[in-house]
Scaffold this active site. Structure first.
Site, PDB file in Angstrom:
ATOM      1  N   VAL A  14      38.882  56.310 -21.894  1.00 26.84           N
ATOM      2  CA  VAL A  14      38.529  56.765 -23.249  1.00 26.84           C
ATOM      3  C   VAL A  14      37.488  57.893 -23.187  1.00 26.84           C
ATOM      4  O   VAL A  14      37.583  58.870 -23.948  1.00 26.84           O
ATOM      5  CB  VAL A  14      38.026  55.585 -24.120  1.00 26.84           C
ATOM      6  CG1 VAL A  14      37.796  56.046 -25.551  1.00 26.84           C
ATOM      7  CG2 VAL A  14      39.024  54.425 -24.089  1.00 26.84           C
ATOM      8  N   ALA A  33      33.741  69.142 -39.551  1.00 30.83           N
ATOM      9  CA  ALA A  33      32.402  68.535 -39.517  1.00 30.83           C
ATOM     10  C   ALA A  33      31.342  69.448 -40.143  1.00 30.83           C
ATOM     11  O   ALA A  33      30.280  68.987 -40.549  1.00 30.83           O
ATOM     12  CB  ALA A  33      32.021  68.210 -38.078  1.00 30.83           C
ATOM     13  N   LYS A 105      34.798  46.697 -28.584  1.00 33.49           N
ATOM     14  CA  LYS A 105      35.009  45.581 -29.526  1.00 33.49           C
ATOM     15  C   LYS A 105      34.286  44.317 -29.105  1.00 33.49           C
ATOM     16  O   LYS A 105      33.836  43.542 -29.945  1.00 33.49           O
ATOM     17  CB  LYS A 105      36.495  45.310 -29.750  1.00 33.49           C
ATOM     18  CG  LYS A 105      37.364  45.218 -28.506  1.00 33.49           C
ATOM     19  CD  LYS A 105      37.828  46.591 -28.091  1.00 33.49           C
ATOM     20  CE  LYS A 105      38.300  46.627 -26.658  1.00 33.49           C
ATOM     21  NZ  LYS A 105      39.614  47.181 -26.504  1.00 33.49           N
ATOM     22  N   GLU A 129      35.253  52.799 -35.084  1.00 36.25           N
ATOM     23  CA  GLU A 129      36.685  52.864 -35.439  1.00 36.25           C
ATOM     24  C   GLU A 129      37.593  52.573 -34.240  1.00 36.25           C
ATOM     25  O   GLU A 129      38.613  51.886 -34.376  1.00 36.25           O
ATOM     26  CB  GLU A 129      37.002  54.258 -36.008  1.00 36.25           C
ATOM     27  CG  GLU A 129      38.417  54.449 -36.482  1.00 36.25           C
ATOM     28  CD  GLU A 129      38.792  53.535 -37.643  1.00 36.25           C
ATOM     29  OE1 GLU A 129      38.304  53.742 -38.748  1.00 36.25           O
ATOM     30  OE2 GLU A 129      39.589  52.599 -37.425  1.00 36.25           O
ATOM     31  N   VAL A 132      39.035  48.847 -32.821  1.00 36.68           N
ATOM     32  CA  VAL A 132      40.168  48.038 -33.301  1.00 36.68           C
ATOM     33  C   VAL A 132      41.419  48.904 -33.413  1.00 36.68           C
ATOM     34  O   VAL A 132      41.423  49.935 -34.091  1.00 36.68           O
ATOM     35  CB  VAL A 132      39.861  47.395 -34.679  1.00 36.68           C
ATOM     36  CG1 VAL A 132      41.030  46.508 -35.116  1.00 36.68           C
ATOM     37  CG2 VAL A 132      38.580  46.581 -34.634  1.00 36.68           C
ATOM     38  N   ILE A 136      44.614  53.865 -34.617  1.00 39.73           N
ATOM     39  CA  ILE A 136      44.880  53.623 -36.047  1.00 39.73           C
ATOM     40  C   ILE A 136      43.553  53.585 -36.802  1.00 39.73           C
ATOM     41  O   ILE A 136      42.665  52.814 -36.435  1.00 39.73           O
ATOM     42  CB  ILE A 136      45.611  52.266 -36.272  1.00 39.73           C
ATOM     43  CG1 ILE A 136      46.861  52.154 -35.393  1.00 39.73           C
ATOM     44  CG2 ILE A 136      45.954  52.069 -37.744  1.00 39.73           C
ATOM     45  CD1 ILE A 136      47.558  50.793 -35.474  1.00 39.73           C
ATOM     46  N   GLY A 187      46.036  52.581 -18.041  1.00 39.41           N
ATOM     47  CA  GLY A 187      44.702  52.586 -18.682  1.00 39.41           C
ATOM     48  C   GLY A 187      44.658  51.772 -19.969  1.00 39.41           C
ATOM     49  O   GLY A 187      43.703  51.883 -20.733  1.00 39.41           O
ATOM     50  N   ASP A 201      40.555  39.768 -26.206  1.00 36.57           N
ATOM     51  CA  ASP A 201      40.393  41.119 -26.756  1.00 36.57           C
ATOM     52  C   ASP A 201      40.910  41.176 -28.202  1.00 36.57           C
ATOM     53  O   ASP A 201      40.243  41.725 -29.090  1.00 36.57           O
ATOM     54  CB  ASP A 201      41.163  42.122 -25.874  1.00 36.57           C
ATOM     55  CG  ASP A 201      41.101  43.530 -26.436  1.00 36.57           C
ATOM     56  OD1 ASP A 201      40.042  44.158 -26.333  1.00 36.57           O
ATOM     57  OD2 ASP A 201      42.116  43.988 -27.004  1.00 36.57           O
ATOM     58  N   LYS A 205      38.846  41.900 -31.855  1.00 34.72           N
ATOM     59  CA  LYS A 205      39.253  42.842 -32.907  1.00 34.72           C
ATOM     60  C   LYS A 205      39.476  42.128 -34.236  1.00 34.72           C
ATOM     61  O   LYS A 205      39.109  42.635 -35.297  1.00 34.72           O
ATOM     62  CB  LYS A 205      40.527  43.562 -32.464  1.00 34.72           C
ATOM     63  CG  LYS A 205      40.310  44.462 -31.250  1.00 34.72           C
ATOM     64  CD  LYS A 205      41.632  44.849 -30.619  1.00 34.72           C
ATOM     65  CE  LYS A 205      41.455  45.805 -29.460  1.00 34.72           C
ATOM     66  NZ  LYS A 205      42.656  45.942 -28.643  1.00 34.72           N
TER      67      LYS A 205
HETATM   68  P1  NDP Z   1      37.178  52.598 -18.001  1.00 32.29           P
HETATM   69  O1  NDP Z   1      36.972  51.470 -17.054  1.00 32.29           O
HETATM   70  O2  NDP Z   1      38.343  53.493 -17.810  1.00 32.29           O
HETATM   71  O3  NDP Z   1      35.869  53.502 -18.058  1.00 32.29           O
HETATM   72  C1  NDP Z   1      34.578  52.987 -18.007  1.00 32.29           C
HETATM   73  C2  NDP Z   1      33.614  54.108 -17.649  1.00 32.29           C
HETATM   74  O4  NDP Z   1      32.297  53.616 -17.629  1.00 32.29           O
HETATM   75  C3  NDP Z   1      33.868  54.721 -16.259  1.00 32.29           C
HETATM   76  O5  NDP Z   1      33.785  56.109 -16.318  1.00 32.29           O
HETATM   77  C4  NDP Z   1      32.715  54.176 -15.406  1.00 32.29           C
HETATM   78  O6  NDP Z   1      32.323  55.052 -14.378  1.00 32.29           O
HETATM   79  C5  NDP Z   1      31.624  54.063 -16.447  1.00 32.29           C
HETATM   80  N1  NDP Z   1      30.607  53.081 -16.112  1.00 32.29           N
HETATM   81  C6  NDP Z   1      30.748  51.760 -15.856  1.00 32.29           C
HETATM   82  N2  NDP Z   1      29.557  51.181 -15.633  1.00 32.29           N
HETATM   83  C7  NDP Z   1      28.640  52.166 -15.750  1.00 32.29           C
HETATM   84  C8  NDP Z   1      27.223  52.219 -15.630  1.00 32.29           C
HETATM   85  N3  NDP Z   1      26.504  51.117 -15.349  1.00 32.29           N
HETATM   86  N4  NDP Z   1      26.610  53.404 -15.809  1.00 32.29           N
HETATM   87  C9  NDP Z   1      27.325  54.531 -16.084  1.00 32.29           C
HETATM   88  N5  NDP Z   1      28.662  54.534 -16.233  1.00 32.29           N
HETATM   89  C10 NDP Z   1      29.304  53.375 -16.058  1.00 32.29           C
HETATM   90  O7  NDP Z   1      37.197  51.932 -19.466  1.00 32.29           O
HETATM   91  P2  NDP Z   1      37.957  52.452 -20.756  1.00 32.29           P
HETATM   92  O8  NDP Z   1      37.707  53.885 -20.948  1.00 32.29           O
HETATM   93  O9  NDP Z   1      39.339  51.944 -20.725  1.00 32.29           O
HETATM   94  O10 NDP Z   1      37.207  51.602 -21.882  1.00 32.29           O
HETATM   95  C11 NDP Z   1      35.936  51.970 -22.395  1.00 32.29           C
HETATM   96  C12 NDP Z   1      35.680  51.172 -23.662  1.00 32.29           C
HETATM   97  O11 NDP Z   1      36.675  51.482 -24.628  1.00 32.29           O
HETATM   98  C13 NDP Z   1      35.751  49.645 -23.493  1.00 32.29           C
HETATM   99  O12 NDP Z   1      34.841  49.045 -24.371  1.00 32.29           O
HETATM  100  C14 NDP Z   1      37.182  49.325 -23.933  1.00 32.29           C
HETATM  101  O13 NDP Z   1      37.323  47.984 -24.396  1.00 32.29           O
HETATM  102  C15 NDP Z   1      37.336  50.290 -25.072  1.00 32.29           C
HETATM  103  N6  NDP Z   1      38.700  50.655 -25.418  1.00 32.29           N
HETATM  104  C16 NDP Z   1      39.589  51.041 -24.454  1.00 32.29           C
HETATM  105  C17 NDP Z   1      40.852  51.462 -24.804  1.00 32.29           C
HETATM  106  C18 NDP Z   1      41.839  51.906 -23.790  1.00 32.29           C
HETATM  107  O14 NDP Z   1      42.991  52.212 -24.163  1.00 32.29           O
HETATM  108  N7  NDP Z   1      41.489  51.949 -22.511  1.00 32.29           N
HETATM  109  C19 NDP Z   1      41.274  51.499 -26.212  1.00 32.29           C
HETATM  110  C20 NDP Z   1      40.252  51.087 -27.163  1.00 32.29           C
HETATM  111  C21 NDP Z   1      39.025  50.689 -26.760  1.00 32.29           C
HETATM  112  P3  NDP Z   1      33.312  55.457 -13.150  1.00 32.29           P
HETATM  113  O15 NDP Z   1      34.451  56.218 -13.771  1.00 32.29           O
HETATM  114  O16 NDP Z   1      32.508  56.304 -12.254  1.00 32.29           O
HETATM  115  O17 NDP Z   1      33.769  54.154 -12.550  1.00 32.29           O
HETATM  116  N1  HSE Z   2      42.988  46.545 -23.731  1.00 32.11           N
HETATM  117  C1  HSE Z   2      43.135  46.955 -25.081  1.00 32.11           C
HETATM  118  C2  HSE Z   2      44.582  46.820 -25.506  1.00 32.11           C
HETATM  119  C3  HSE Z   2      42.678  48.380 -25.233  1.00 32.11           C
HETATM  120  O1  HSE Z   2      45.446  46.688 -24.639  1.00 32.11           O
HETATM  121  O2  HSE Z   2      44.854  46.803 -26.700  1.00 32.11           O
HETATM  122  C4  HSE Z   2      42.654  48.851 -26.661  1.00 32.11           C
HETATM  123  O3  HSE Z   2      41.687  48.184 -27.400  1.00 32.11           O
END
Ligand code: NDP
Ligand code: HSE
Length: 439
Positions: A14, A33, A105, A129, A132, A136, A187, A201, A205
């Protein structure tokens, strides 16, 4: 006007998507914006990792606290996830007087009540936003678009990973573990994918949706959660034969005596639009007293769709930076002093219909015993089919659909049915929702 300065925590699926969408649509975003939105400082665990986004002009560090302590940062975007360091970072950002945007979430569902109180007391915003249903804009739709309604119930396919798994298993006969691996590679899955598969999860939500729909505090610990690992191909096939699809559904319903809050595999009539939401797509069906049913559909996970919601929050926060805090949209839709302490009902008290599958000995009188037990419990049957026994088997599968009842009636009936010598335990039970006007 000077661009607003953003500190980004996390450069994963993300976070990377957010960098890309902000860069790709910079002109449109600025026009909306009223000023530019620039990421100036970002944190990740590994600064040397190759990433699918351009980090030119962004200072990248492994020290996430350096970002939230950076005096030049106006808005902190938290995209690390979880309730450990992410919680500390958000608290620190608020202490430092910075607005927060998050997709987390788990953090909002479990600690939102305290975080919103802190933010409000300091005149700050926490926008969520993306937490959840991915891309959407469901929070905005319920919190603002449906503000004239008494919301009676909502039902959602709100986990992309489990919907993707169920769809691939049904359409292509693929293996559960194999599809889960693909969802992780794309991802979609959480860092710990049991959060997806066991419904945690989706419960995070649903907790958030219920709060903004009904004006109650976030109560994740009271949500009932059931995962998809018990769903068999047979149940999917029998459900289809009867005109239903099995979906991993979050359901929140307001009753006079409390709120139902549950995530579980659920049969939905095939003719409902929401029953046809497949793959990583999500959908939320909301029933308001004035508007009736409204349905929101879109990608529930993935880099760009989720970034779409994160960036929308950034635009929203940027637009209201100069607005009087009293006149902003409240975090949980209702004014904080108007949040009502309505109880979440225990699962035994929920009202639903059921799909039941039994393995019965192929001899006279067995079905009569089963239907008598159901009748004793006040349960009425809507449909019943008995399948051919498999070759060489001494039992036959029997499938029953019931009318609505309280869950405790079904628990008591199943206990008695499983005690019959002519029935092979365990009895399979899946909830069934018609999702018509009464939910
Ligand atoms: P990822 O695991 O892909 O990314 C997490 C990021 O956080 C990585 O870049 C990681 O670094 C970094 N990170 C972890 N720990 C630390 C730390 N202590 N200090 C600094 N950086 C840190 O997760 P997602 O992007 O998938 O998810 C992020 C959030 O978004 C979560 O809350 C998830 O539930 C939510 N979300 C995800 C969706 C999805 O489709 N993936 C959809 C909707 C919500 P590094 O890359 O170096 O490991
Ligand atoms: N792991 C979550 C899902 C990411 O599969 O819906 C989006 O919140």
């Amino acid at each position: 006007m000077e661009p607003v300065k953003v500190g980004l925590l996390g450069l994963g699926t993300v976070g990377g998507g957010t960098v890309n969408v902000l860069a790709r649509n910079a002109k449109e975003i600025t026009r909306r914006a009223g000023r530019g939105i620039n990421i100036i400082h970002a944190a990740a665990r590994d600064v040397n990792k190759t990433r699918g986004c351009n980090l030119d002009g962004i200072k990248v560090t492994t020290d996430a606290f350096a970002v939230v302590n950076n005096p030049d940062v106006d808005i902190v975007v938290e995209l690390i996830g979880g309730t450990g360091v992410a919680r500390e970072l958000v608290q620190k950002a608020l202490e430092n007087g910075k607005h927060v945007v998050t997709a987390n979430k788990a953090l909002i569902a479990r600690h939102g009540n305290e975080l919103f109180a802190t933010a409000s007391s300091k005149g700050l915003m926490i926008a969520f936003e993306a937490a959840v249903a991915g891309g959407i804009p469901i929070i905005k739709a319920i919190r603002e678009g449906l503000a004239g309604n008494r919301i009676q119930w909502l039902a959602g396919i709100i986990n992309g990973t489990t919907n993707f798994i169920l769809t691939e298993m049904r359409d292509k006969g693929r293996d559960f573990a194999d599809v889960l691996k693909e969802a992780q590679a794309l991802g979609y899955a959480e860092a710990d994918p049991t959060f997806d598969v066991e419904g945690i999860d989706a419960a995070h939500k649903l907790t958030i949706l219920a709060s903004i729909a009904f004006g109650v505090p976030l109560q994740f610990d009271k949500a009932y959660t059931e995962g998809i690992s018990g769903i068999t191909r047979e149940d999917v096939a029998y459900a289809a034969e009867l005109g239903y699809r099995i979906k991993h559904l979050g359901m929140a319903r307001k009753r006079d005596d409390g709120i139902e809050l549950r995530v579980a595999p659920t049969l939905i009539p095939h003719r409902r639009l929401i029953a046809n939401v497949d793959g990583v797509m999500n959908a939320v069906l909301v029933y308001g007293d004035a508007v009736g049913p409204t349905l929101y559909y879109g990608a529930g996970a993935g880099a760009d769709p989720t970034a779409s919601a994160v960036v929308a929050d950034l635009v929203d926060v940027t637009r209201t930076l100069t607005a009087d805090p009293e006149n902003r949209v409240p975090h949980l839709a209702f004014q904080p002093e108007a949040i009502a302490n309505v109880p979440v009902l225990p699962v035994e008290e929920i009202e639903t219909a059921y799909y039941i599958r039994l393995l019965a000995e192929d001899k006279p009188g067995v079905l009569a015993d089963v239907t008598r037990i159901l009748g004793d419990q006040g349960i009425s049957i809507e449909a019943l089919i008995q399948k051919e026994p498999a070759e060489g088997a001494d039992t036959v599968p029997v499938i029953l659909l019931t009318h609505r009842m309280r869950e405790k009636q079904m628990i008591a009936a199943i206990k008695r049915i499983e005690a019959l010598s002519s029935i092979r335990a365990p009895v399979t039970r899946i909830r069934l929702e018609h999702l018509g006007a009464k939910g």
